[in-house]
Design a protein around this motif. Structure first.
Motif, mmCIF file in Angstrom:
data_model
loop_
_atom_site.group_PDB
_atom_site.id
_atom_site.type_symbol
_atom_site.label_atom_id
_atom_site.label_comp_id
_atom_site.label_asym_id
_atom_site.label_seq_id
_atom_site.Cartn_x
_atom_site.Cartn_y
_atom_site.Cartn_z
ATOM 1 N N ALA A 77 49.801 1.749 47.511
ATOM 2 C CA ALA A 77 50.950 1.960 48.383
ATOM 3 C C ALA A 77 52.195 2.304 47.573
ATOM 4 C CB ALA A 77 51.190 0.718 49.242
ATOM 5 N N ALA A 78 52.320 1.658 46.399
ATOM 6 C CA ALA A 78 53.474 1.941 45.541
ATOM 7 C C ALA A 78 53.461 3.399 45.102
ATOM 8 C CB ALA A 78 53.465 1.009 44.330
ATOM 9 N N LYS A 79 52.242 3.899 44.760
ATOM 10 C CA LYS A 79 52.118 5.312 44.368
ATOM 11 C C LYS A 79 52.455 6.221 45.545
ATOM 12 C CE LYS A 79 50.538 4.704 40.138
ATOM 13 N NZ LYS A 79 51.292 5.144 38.961
ATOM 14 N N ALA A 80 51.966 5.853 46.724
ATOM 15 C CA ALA A 80 52.234 6.655 47.914
ATOM 16 C C ALA A 80 53.737 6.720 48.173
ATOM 17 C CB ALA A 80 51.498 6.080 49.122
ATOM 18 N N ALA A 81 54.438 5.583 47.919
ATOM 19 C CA ALA A 81 55.884 5.560 48.125
ATOM 20 C C ALA A 81 56.589 6.522 47.167
ATOM 21 C CB ALA A 81 56.407 4.133 47.931
ATOM 22 N N LEU A 82 56.076 6.601 45.925
ATOM 23 C CA LEU A 82 56.641 7.545 44.947
ATOM 24 C C LEU A 82 56.546 8.980 45.468
ATOM 25 C CD1 LEU A 82 55.301 6.351 41.456
ATOM 26 C CD2 LEU A 82 57.662 6.253 42.320
ATOM 27 N N GLY A 121 53.712 18.678 45.096
ATOM 28 C CA GLY A 121 53.613 18.624 43.632
ATOM 29 C C GLY A 121 53.419 17.198 43.156
ATOM 30 N N ALA A 122 54.186 16.268 43.754
ATOM 31 C CA ALA A 122 54.103 14.865 43.350
ATOM 32 C C ALA A 122 52.713 14.312 43.655
ATOM 33 C CB ALA A 122 55.179 14.058 44.078
ATOM 34 N N ALA A 123 52.163 14.691 44.830
ATOM 35 C CA ALA A 123 50.836 14.198 45.212
ATOM 36 C C ALA A 123 49.793 14.643 44.189
ATOM 37 C CB ALA A 123 50.468 14.713 46.603
ATOM 38 N N ALA A 124 49.853 15.922 43.811
ATOM 39 C CA ALA A 124 48.882 16.437 42.847
ATOM 40 C C ALA A 124 49.024 15.718 41.512
ATOM 41 C CB ALA A 124 49.077 17.949 42.666
ATOM 42 N N ARG A 125 50.259 15.543 41.078
ATOM 43 C CA ARG A 125 50.531 14.957 39.766
ATOM 44 C C ARG A 125 50.128 13.482 39.734
ATOM 45 N NH1 ARG A 125 55.610 16.019 39.982
ATOM 46 N NH2 ARG A 125 56.272 13.865 40.341
ATOM 47 N N ILE A 126 50.586 12.754 40.724
ATOM 48 C CA ILE A 126 50.341 11.304 40.732
ATOM 49 C C ILE A 126 48.850 11.012 40.918
ATOM 50 C CG2 ILE A 126 50.746 9.191 42.081
ATOM 51 C CD1 ILE A 126 53.662 10.230 42.404
ATOM 52 N N TYR A 127 48.202 11.790 41.784
ATOM 53 C CA TYR A 127 46.764 11.572 41.953
ATOM 54 C C TYR A 127 46.020 11.872 40.658
ATOM 55 C CZ TYR A 127 41.911 12.039 43.090
ATOM 56 O OH TYR A 127 40.564 11.907 43.050
ATOM 57 N N ARG A 148 41.402 14.358 54.043
ATOM 58 C CA ARG A 148 42.546 15.229 54.354
ATOM 59 C C ARG A 148 43.107 15.744 53.042
ATOM 60 N NH1 ARG A 148 42.596 11.370 58.017
ATOM 61 N NH2 ARG A 148 42.773 11.974 60.195
ATOM 62 N N PRO A 149 43.117 17.056 52.839
ATOM 63 C CA PRO A 149 43.504 17.609 51.533
ATOM 64 C C PRO A 149 44.929 17.201 51.151
ATOM 65 C CG PRO A 149 42.784 19.349 53.066
ATOM 66 C CD PRO A 149 42.829 18.079 53.843
ATOM 67 N N LYS A 150 45.078 16.867 49.866
ATOM 68 C CA LYS A 150 46.390 16.370 49.456
ATOM 69 C C LYS A 150 47.440 17.467 49.457
ATOM 70 C CE LYS A 150 45.090 16.539 44.539
ATOM 71 N NZ LYS A 150 43.802 17.210 44.806
ATOM 72 N N ALA A 151 46.994 18.736 49.422
ATOM 73 C CA ALA A 151 47.970 19.825 49.465
ATOM 74 C C ALA A 151 48.671 19.860 50.825
ATOM 75 C CB ALA A 151 47.272 21.155 49.195
ATOM 76 N N ALA A 152 47.885 19.677 51.902
ATOM 77 C CA ALA A 152 48.473 19.732 53.242
ATOM 78 C C ALA A 152 49.008 18.363 53.682
ATOM 79 C CB ALA A 152 47.441 20.239 54.239
ATOM 80 N N PHE A 153 48.406 17.294 53.157
ATOM 81 C CA PHE A 153 48.804 15.929 53.562
ATOM 82 C C PHE A 153 49.139 15.098 52.321
ATOM 83 C CE2 PHE A 153 45.597 17.557 56.494
ATOM 84 C CZ PHE A 153 46.260 17.468 57.715
ATOM 85 N N PRO A 154 50.246 15.429 51.651
ATOM 86 C CA PRO A 154 50.546 14.723 50.392
ATOM 87 C C PRO A 154 50.650 13.213 50.562
ATOM 88 C CG PRO A 154 52.386 16.158 51.067
ATOM 89 C CD PRO A 154 51.238 16.475 51.957
ATOM 90 N N LEU A 155 51.058 12.771 51.731
ATOM 91 C CA LEU A 155 51.210 11.320 51.912
ATOM 92 C C LEU A 155 49.857 10.611 51.999
ATOM 93 C CD1 LEU A 155 54.266 11.160 54.346
ATOM 94 C CD2 LEU A 155 54.193 11.108 51.840
#
Lengths: 474, 241
Positions: free
Chosen positions: B19-24, B33-39, B80-87
């Motif tokens: 959840a902390a990562k998701a908040a970032l 971009g953040a979703a791709a990087r953090i994942y 759900r692809p992180k590109a379309a659904f980063p959260l």
């Protein structure tokens, strides 16, 4: 000479490509395959290797009009480079003039470049600037060090055999311009068809016939030996249906098939002529580079071989060949030219299966922006080498989803749909029920297990290959 | 597709970390971009291992792909692809375990590309045999929907997006089905001649279900609706279930 590795920088569709061709046992000879869809850059890669091996002088001749060279440069880049690392064997390859010989490896590179100043100072002639093609030089303490020009790039090179063949490997019909290149005494003649579609491989047959005439005239035993060795090689199960060279005259080379029909070579089928012309041209080229001493030999089972090293590039090697022959021809080349490093492009899984370890490289299609050119991994190559051709088509190397026709898949789709309806308990109309019955019969055939003993074609088709490659019973 | 074990609960501490990562990601102006990087960095990290472990456990013996059941799987996939659904990039319920071929086939697609009214079938969340059946040739087939007078549209789009009709899969399902039928008939004969007991039969059946070769076929015919088809109906009847 062998090519250890190649690097392409901004060449045509390749922003960057780096392949290392050394086999796991540190050898180089054998079968290396480039795979990729149409327009993936396979021919460009072969021609790039050729340019690095033969150098800019020969390259300029073969590439022709510099106005077309802009196409060699990726997008808007102002320079494009091919660099190869070559390895050599002092026993076969010699450097000209004095100077230290390099270690086992040395570099050979050429560069296309727009050398004019950047910017619009040539006004309305924007884009009119012509690229140059030059050697990539290395400087050590300010001194130009270019080993390669004393070796493989030297016009009358000693050793350093290389040759390249385009997809059109005809025996006759060169344009007059291409004929000029074919007659060139340097390596240029051995690469004409790779760079020019209007070229034919007629010179090598002319060479054979000339030597035949010379022998008739002089009765020199070394000419007889050459003719006999070449004939033995070309007759050693190279051509299908037991075809072998029956005689050479001043005008023609004749082949005789299993039914004892004798024909001049130029009247046999396209596939046969193409392969014959290629092999003959290879022997001719190696003869002019190495001479006859040590050129021919026999393998452990007494089959004739050509025992010299070199680099041979063949574009679309399977052109005009029956699948059985596609499967067997790589093995023929490997057996009869055991020291040659072959680079071939192919769309045939049967040709690709012959690849040696670290011998398969994939070029992604231009539309596939997520993939880079890459070698197949060891386990992927093992799967390709050991697997059935059909599985290879479905695998990572060719990437087909289905090897059935679109029509067959449409029938399967119809069957699945009606079968789903029938299974749901919904009532089928009379027409639908009839159609489902018909489709079920088709599905029995479509999904017949591949290795089933009951395959009706199994016996009658047996193996067309047996006609091609079975050793001749004497 | 096949029935999977229920999604295991991850520890509260681990879920807080996700959840902390998701908040970032949520706070970043460039969420995609953040979703791709953090994942990408989390996927490499040691702390992320409970996710892969739990997914492999759900996938069962052989850790087969949750979508095609064919290949050995090696990738964590975002349903759900992180590109379309980063959260959704760091949400436990959004993770699947799937093979490279299925992953590549799907790419970044998620029709109709909105969170509501999703079309793809999530095997961790839905009863897959409500949508598909396996026919006598090993074809994974869309069920008929009498209300629509058509095949199930979600099943169809799932087959299309993941290329579940590819030749190689049909062939291995067919092989598995033929093999299973033969095993079933043999076992029925052995039982009839008194050479094995019903308990032996039950043990055999559970062993077959654990074999990591196209587990979708075993699931359908020994556990799913296919258990009503012969020879499996007789087999299961004699085993006393």
């Amino acid at each position: 000479m062998y090519v250890k590795s190649i690097t392409l920088d901004s060449i045509r569709g390749f922003k960057k490509l780096e392949f290392n061709f050394q086999r796991p046992d540190h050898s180089y000879a054998g079968w290396t395959v480039f795979l990729g869809g149409n327009a993936s850059g396979k021919s460009t890669l072969l021609r790039s290797i050729a340019l690095a091996v033969i150098g800019p002088d020969a390259g300029r001749l073969l590439l022709g009009n510099p106005e077309s060279w802009r196409g060699w440069m990726h997008a808007d880049d102002r320079r494009a480079e091919v660099k190869a690392t070559l390895t050599w064997d002092p026993h076969f390859d010699r450097f000209k003039t004095k100077g230290a010989s390099p270690g086992i490896f040395f570099d050979a590179g050429v560069r296309f470049a727009l050398e004019g100043k950047d910017g619009g100072d040539n006004g309305d002639r924007q884009g009119g600037e012509l690229p140059t093609l030059r050697a990539v030089e290395k400087r050590i303490a300010g001194t130009r060090v270019l080993t390669v020009i004393r070796g493989p790039w030297e016009p009358n090179a000693l050793g350093w055999f290389s040759a390249g063949y385009g997809p059109m490997r005809r025996l006759t019909g060169s344009s007059s311009e291409s004929l000029r290149f074919s007659l060139d005494q340097s390596c240029v003649s051995r690469f004409v068809t790779l760079f020019r579609e209007d070229a034919a491989l007629s010179e090598s047959e002319a060479w054979l016939k000339t030597n035949h005439s010379r022998w008739l005239e002089s009765q020199k035993p070394e000419l007889k030996e050459l003719l006999d060795r070449v004939t033995a090689l070309l007759s050693d199960n190279l051509l299908p249906q037991g075809m072998r060279i029956s005689k050479t005259t001043v005008d023609h080379v004749f082949v005789q098939d299993a039914r004892n029909v004798e024909l001049p070579m130029r009247d046999i089928s396209d596939g046969c002529r193409g392969i014959y012309a290629t092999v003959l041209d290879l022997v001719h080229g190696m003869f002019s580079v190495y001479g006859i001493e040590g050129l021919f030999g026999e393998d452990t089972s007494g089959r004739p071989i050509v025992n010299m090293p070199g680099v041979v590039l063949i574009d679309e090697i399977e052109a005009h060949l029956h699948p059985a022959w596609q499967r067997d021809i790589p093995e023929w080349f490997k057996l009869h030219f055991p020291k040659v490093q072959f680079f071939v492009t192919t769309h045939s899984p049967l040709v690709a299966q012959a690849a040696d370890p670290n011998g398969v490289f994939l070029l992604p299609s231009p539309a596939d922006l997520n993939s880079e050119p890459r070698p197949l991994e060891d386990d992927e190559i093992e799967r390709l080498r050991l697997g059935r051709a059909e599985k290879t088509l479905l695998g990572v190397a060719f990437g087909l989803k289905s090897v059935r026709s679109r029509w067959a898949n449409a029938q399967i789709g119809k069957y699945k749909r009606l079968n789903a309806k029938a299974k749901s308990g919904a009532s089928l109309s009379g027409d639908e029920a009839t159609e489902l019955k018909g489709l079920e019969k088709q599905m029995e055939i479509a999904f017949e297990p591949v290795l089933s003993d009951s395959t009706p074609l199994g016996s009658s088709l047996s193996d067309a290959a047996s006609v091609v490659s079975a050793p001749r019973a004497n | 597709m096949r029935t999977l074990l229920a999604r295991p609960e991850l520890s509260a501490a681990f879920l807080r970390r996700l959840a902390a990562k998701a908040a970032l990601i949520e706070r970043d102006p460039d969420k995609k971009g953040a979703a791709a990087r953090i994942y990408a960095s989390s996927r490499q990290a040691q702390w992320f291992k409970p996710v892969t472990d739990a997914l492999k456990q759900m996938a069962g013996p052989g850790e087969r792909c949750m979508i095609c059941s064919g290949s050995e799987s090696s990738q964590v996939e975002h349903f759900r692809p992180k590109a379309a659904f980063p959260l959704m990039a760091m949400v436990w319920a959004n993770f699947l375990w799937i093979c490279g071929i299925c992953n590549q086939s799907k790419g970044d697609r998620f029709p109709p590309d909105t969170e509501d009214g999703e079309l793809l079938i999530d095997p961790t969340n839905e009863n897959v045999w409500d949508f598909f059946f396996v026919d006598q040739f090993g074809n994974l087939t869309e069920r008929w929907r009498p209300d629509l007078n058509d095949i199930d549209p979600r099943a169809h789009i799932t087959i299309t997006i993941f290329s579940l009709d590819r030749d190689a899969l049909q062939e291995s399902r067919q092989l598995r089905l033929e093999d299973l039928k033969e095993k079933a008939r043999d076992a029925i004969n052995l039982l009839a001649s008194g050479r094995i007991s019903a308990a032996d039969l039950r043990e055999r059946i559970s062993r077959w279900r654990l074999q990591p070769f196209q587990p979708d076929v075993t699931d359908y015919f020994l556990h799913g609706p296919g258990r009503l088809e012969e020879p499996f109906a007789e087999l299961l009847d004699r085993a006393g279930r």
